[in-house]
Design a protein around this motif. Structure first.
Motif, mmCIF file in Angstrom:
data_model
loop_
_atom_site.group_PDB
_atom_site.id
_atom_site.type_symbol
_atom_site.label_atom_id
_atom_site.label_comp_id
_atom_site.label_asym_id
_atom_site.label_seq_id
_atom_site.Cartn_x
_atom_site.Cartn_y
_atom_site.Cartn_z
ATOM 1 N N PHE A 59 1.241 -0.542 0.055
ATOM 2 C CA PHE A 59 0.200 -0.133 -0.481
ATOM 3 C C PHE A 59 0.897 1.287 -0.223
ATOM 4 C CE2 PHE A 59 -2.283 3.555 2.129
ATOM 5 C CZ PHE A 59 -3.096 3.592 1.554
ATOM 6 N N ALA A 60 1.918 1.019 0.457
ATOM 7 C CA ALA A 60 2.622 2.546 0.780
ATOM 8 C C ALA A 60 3.132 2.781 -0.797
ATOM 9 C CB ALA A 60 4.049 1.979 1.562
ATOM 10 N N GLU A 61 3.470 1.923 -1.320
ATOM 11 C CA GLU A 61 4.144 1.933 -2.859
ATOM 12 C C GLU A 61 2.870 2.721 -3.804
ATOM 13 O OE1 GLU A 61 5.842 -0.085 -6.331
ATOM 14 O OE2 GLU A 61 6.204 -1.630 -4.206
ATOM 15 N N ILE A 62 1.531 2.536 -3.404
ATOM 16 C CA ILE A 62 0.545 2.424 -4.409
ATOM 17 C C ILE A 62 0.296 4.202 -3.862
ATOM 18 C CG2 ILE A 62 -1.779 2.083 -4.423
ATOM 19 C CD1 ILE A 62 -1.085 -0.703 -4.329
ATOM 20 N N GLN A 63 0.464 4.051 -2.509
ATOM 21 C CA GLN A 63 -0.516 6.088 -1.956
ATOM 22 C C GLN A 63 1.533 6.829 -2.474
ATOM 23 O OE1 GLN A 63 0.987 5.680 2.181
ATOM 24 N NE2 GLN A 63 -1.239 7.690 2.468
ATOM 25 N N LYS A 64 2.253 6.383 -2.513
ATOM 26 C CA LYS A 64 3.650 7.064 -2.954
ATOM 27 C C LYS A 64 3.525 7.358 -4.328
ATOM 28 C CE LYS A 64 7.293 6.100 0.185
ATOM 29 N NZ LYS A 64 7.962 5.897 -0.067
ATOM 30 N N ASN A 65 2.786 6.696 -5.574
ATOM 31 C CA ASN A 65 2.477 6.683 -6.912
ATOM 32 C C ASN A 65 1.161 7.500 -7.203
ATOM 33 O OD1 ASN A 65 4.329 4.800 -7.400
ATOM 34 N ND2 ASN A 65 3.257 3.222 -7.614
ATOM 35 N N ILE A 66 0.344 7.170 -5.722
ATOM 36 C CA ILE A 66 -0.708 8.109 -6.651
ATOM 37 C C ILE A 66 -0.409 9.723 -5.966
ATOM 38 C CG2 ILE A 66 -3.144 8.768 -5.844
ATOM 39 C CD1 ILE A 66 -3.452 5.695 -4.789
ATOM 40 N N GLU A 67 -0.203 10.133 -5.061
ATOM 41 C CA GLU A 67 0.713 11.547 -3.801
ATOM 42 C C GLU A 67 1.827 11.190 -5.530
ATOM 43 O OE1 GLU A 67 2.888 10.947 -0.146
ATOM 44 O OE2 GLU A 67 1.120 10.306 0.248
ATOM 45 N N TYR A 68 2.524 10.953 -5.898
ATOM 46 C CA TYR A 68 3.265 11.453 -7.093
ATOM 47 C C TYR A 68 2.203 12.338 -8.328
ATOM 48 C CZ TYR A 68 6.605 11.523 -11.081
ATOM 49 O OH TYR A 68 7.072 11.771 -12.388
ATOM 50 N N LYS A 69 1.559 11.028 -8.977
ATOM 51 C CA LYS A 69 0.830 12.034 -9.819
ATOM 52 C C LYS A 69 -0.504 12.921 -9.391
ATOM 53 C CE LYS A 69 0.179 7.065 -11.878
ATOM 54 N NZ LYS A 69 -0.707 6.458 -12.630
ATOM 55 N N ILE A 70 -0.241 13.493 -8.165
ATOM 56 C CA ILE A 70 -0.747 14.345 -7.571
ATOM 57 C C ILE A 70 -0.544 15.889 -7.872
ATOM 58 C CG2 ILE A 70 -2.615 14.922 -5.726
ATOM 59 C CD1 ILE A 70 -3.112 12.566 -5.372
#
Length: 198
Positions: free
Chosen positions: A61-72
Motif C-alpha cells: 500500500f505504501a508504494e501505491i500511495q507514493k505513486n498516487i501522491e506523485y501523480k497528484i
C-alpha cells in the motif's frame, strides 16, 4: 489650451483609452484562472486524503500511495504553472496601467492649475483633470491591491492547508463591476471618443 495643456490632454486620452481594455483583460484572465484554481484545490484535497490514508491490510500500500501522491503532485505543479502564467500577465497589465498613470501625473507638474481651461475645469465629455488623476489613482490602487493579494497567495500557497487553499481560490474572485471602476469608466468613456454619443 496652451502647448503644455495639449501634451497633458494627450496623456489623459491615452490613460482613458487603456482603462476599459485593462478591465476587460483582467476579466478574461480571471475567468481563465477559475478552472486551474479549482483544479488545484481539488488536487490539494486529493493529496490530503491520500496522505491521511493508512491501510494496513493491503500489501504494498505504501508504494501505491507514493505513486498516487506523485501523480497528484504532478497535477498540482501543472496547475500552478498555468496560474503563474496568468498571474504574470496580470502583473504586466498592472505595470502598463501604472506607466500610463505615471506619465499623466508627470506631465502635469508644470501646469498652471489656476487656468480656466477645459482640461482643468472639465467639459460635458471630460471630467476635470484633478478628478481624473484622483479617481485614476483609486482605480489603479484597486488593481494593485488585488495583485498584491494574488501574488501573496501564490507565494505562500500551502496545498496541505484547507484555509490556505480557500484563500487562494478566493483571491481570483474579484468584483470588477464595483463603483471605483464603473464610476471612472462611465465618466471618461467619451474622452476623445465622441462616436459613443451616437
Amino acid at each position: 489650451m496652451n502647448q503644455l495643456e495639449c501634451i497633458v490632454q494627450k496623456h489623459v486620452e491615452m490613460f482613458c483609452k487603456i482603462m476599459p481594455r485593462h478591465v476587460e483583460k483582467w476579466k478574461i484572465l480571471l475567468q481563465h484562472a477559475t478552472k486551474p484554481a479549482e483544479a488545484l484545490s481539488n488536487y490539494a484535497e486529493q493529496l490530503r486524503h491520500v496522505q491521511k490514508a493508512a491501510v494496513t491490510h493491503i500489501e504494498e500500500f505504501a508504494e501505491i500511495q507514493k505513486n498516487i501522491e506523485y501523480k497528484i503532485v504532478k497535477g498540482i505543479d501543472y496547475e500552478i504553472r498555468i496560474l503563474k502564467e496568468i498571474v504574470d500577465q496580470l502583473n504586466s497589465l498592472n505595470h502598463e496601467m501604472r506607466n500610463k498613470l505615471s506619465l499623466l501625473e508627470r506631465s502635469t507638474i508644470d501646469l498652471n492649475w489656476d487656468n480656466d481651461s477645459q482640461l482643468l475645469v472639465g467639459t460635458a465629455l471630460q471630467p476635470p483633470l484633478w478628478k481624473i488623476l484622483h479617481e485614476g489613482l483609486c482605480f489603479w490602487s484597486y488593481f494593485a491591491d488585488a495583485m498584491k493579494c494574488i501574488n501573496n497567495q501564490m507565494k505562500y500557497i500551502n496545498v496541505k492547508d484547507v484555509k490556505s487553499m480557500e484563500a487562494f481560490e478566493n483571491c481570483f474572485n474579484l468584483n470588477l463591476d464595483n463603483s471605483v471602476i464603473t464610476n471612472l469608466l462611465s465618466k471618461t468613456q467619451y474622452v476623445n471618443n465622441e462616436k459613443l454619443l451616437v
